[in-house]
Scaffold this motif. Structure first.
Motif, PDB file in Angstrom:
ATOM      1  N   PRO A  38       0.810  -1.225   0.000  1.00  0.00           N
ATOM      2  CA  PRO A  38       0.000   0.000   0.000  1.00  0.00           C
ATOM      3  C   PRO A  38       0.847   1.281   0.000  1.00  0.00           C
ATOM      4  N   GLU A  39       2.025   1.216   0.583  1.00  0.00           N
ATOM      5  CA  GLU A  39       2.878   2.404   0.661  1.00  0.00           C
ATOM      6  C   GLU A  39       3.383   2.832  -0.713  1.00  0.00           C
ATOM      7  N   PHE A  40       3.691   1.874  -1.581  1.00  0.00           N
ATOM      8  CA  PHE A  40       4.347   2.202  -2.840  1.00  0.00           C
ATOM      9  C   PHE A  40       3.587   1.789  -4.093  1.00  0.00           C
ATOM     10  N   SER A  41       2.397   1.252  -3.948  1.00  0.00           N
ATOM     11  CA  SER A  41       1.619   0.909  -5.135  1.00  0.00           C
ATOM     12  C   SER A  41       0.845   2.134  -5.588  1.00  0.00           C
ATOM     13  N   ASP A  42       0.728   2.264  -6.892  1.00  0.00           N
ATOM     14  CA  ASP A  42       0.081   3.414  -7.495  1.00  0.00           C
ATOM     15  C   ASP A  42      -1.161   2.926  -8.229  1.00  0.00           C
ATOM     16  N   ARG A  46       2.143   2.913 -12.422  1.00  0.00           N
ATOM     17  CA  ARG A  46       3.408   3.450 -12.906  1.00  0.00           C
ATOM     18  C   ARG A  46       4.045   4.245 -11.809  1.00  0.00           C
ATOM     19  N   PRO A  47       5.121   3.839 -11.309  1.00  0.00           N
ATOM     20  CA  PRO A  47       5.797   2.595 -11.633  1.00  0.00           C
ATOM     21  C   PRO A  47       5.153   1.426 -10.894  1.00  0.00           C
ATOM     22  N   SER A  48       5.372   0.248 -11.410  1.00  0.00           N
ATOM     23  CA  SER A  48       4.881  -0.921 -10.675  1.00  0.00           C
ATOM     24  C   SER A  48       5.938  -1.316  -9.644  1.00  0.00           C
ATOM     25  N   ASN A 184       9.442  -0.499 -11.366  1.00  0.00           N
ATOM     26  CA  ASN A 184       9.500  -0.843 -12.782  1.00  0.00           C
ATOM     27  C   ASN A 184       8.709   0.198 -13.563  1.00  0.00           C
ATOM     28  N   TRP A 185       9.432   1.016 -14.324  1.00  0.00           N
ATOM     29  CA  TRP A 185       8.814   2.092 -15.100  1.00  0.00           C
ATOM     30  C   TRP A 185       8.441   1.616 -16.504  1.00  0.00           C
TER      31      TRP A 185
END
Length: 187
Positions: A38-42, A46-48, A184-185
């Motif tokens: 949850p902290e880093f998912s968008d 993007r990015p994954s 991963n961009w």
């Protein structure tokens, strides 16, 4: 052509998670992943986020996710927290005895003095890029107590592959965690 991946190491601490003192590596890894997703998912992916692995100083264990398309930078099977940190410190030119003392005690005065002397020498030699790079490590060293770790305020999902202090507080040595992730961009 490969994907544009940016590798980040996140310094965490067991005290940042509501886990029993005697938890195992599986429970710790699940808690770390439960924080990271949850902290880093968008919502736009993007990015994954790719979780590469988790290493625990206190448990002396590593959980490395296997993948054919991701190359771990720091967290690899059978490499412990201490080995990772010492490898980074030695790669930055810190003497091993100073790095070991800092790692085991959390005291940075000896390694800071060494780093300040190296920065002065680089400035005198007019190697300003080298001095700037070491100065970035000095502030991270002071706040984290670990050579090669930068402050969370410098975190960037693009930028260089780096280890960032993401702990709520610096609780000192003994229960630190390193989680390696990749952004991963795509292509």
């Amino acid at each position: 052509m490969g994907n544009d991946r940016r590798y980040k190491g996140l310094l965490l601490d067991e005290a940042d998670f509501a886990l029993p003192r005697n938890c195992d590596m599986e429970a710790l890894t699940e808690a770390v992943e439960g924080y990271l997703v949850p902290e880093f998912s968008d919502e736009f992916d993007r990015p994954s986020l790719e979780i590469i692995g988790v290493v625990s100083e206190g448990l002396g264990q590593t959980t490395a996710c296997s993948s054919d398309h991701v190359r771990p930078t720091w967290v690899k099977p059978d490499i412990e927290f201490r080995d990772i940190v010492l490898g980074i410190a030695i790669g930055l030119g810190f003497p091993e005895p100073l790095a070991i003392t800092t790692l085991e005690t959390g005291r940075t005065d000896g390694i800071e003095a060494h780093l300040e002397n190296r920065i002065r020498a680089l400035v005198e030699d007019r190697d300003y890029d080298g001095a700037r790079m070491l100065m970035e490590h000095l502030s991270g060293l002071r706040s984290s107590g670990i050579p090669g770790v930068i402050e969370a305020s410098s975190f960037d999902t693009r930028g260089e592959d780096e280890i960032v202090d993401f702990r709520v507080n610096n609780y000192g040595p003994g229960r630190r965690i390193l989680a390696e992730i990749a952004f991963n961009w795509g292509q």
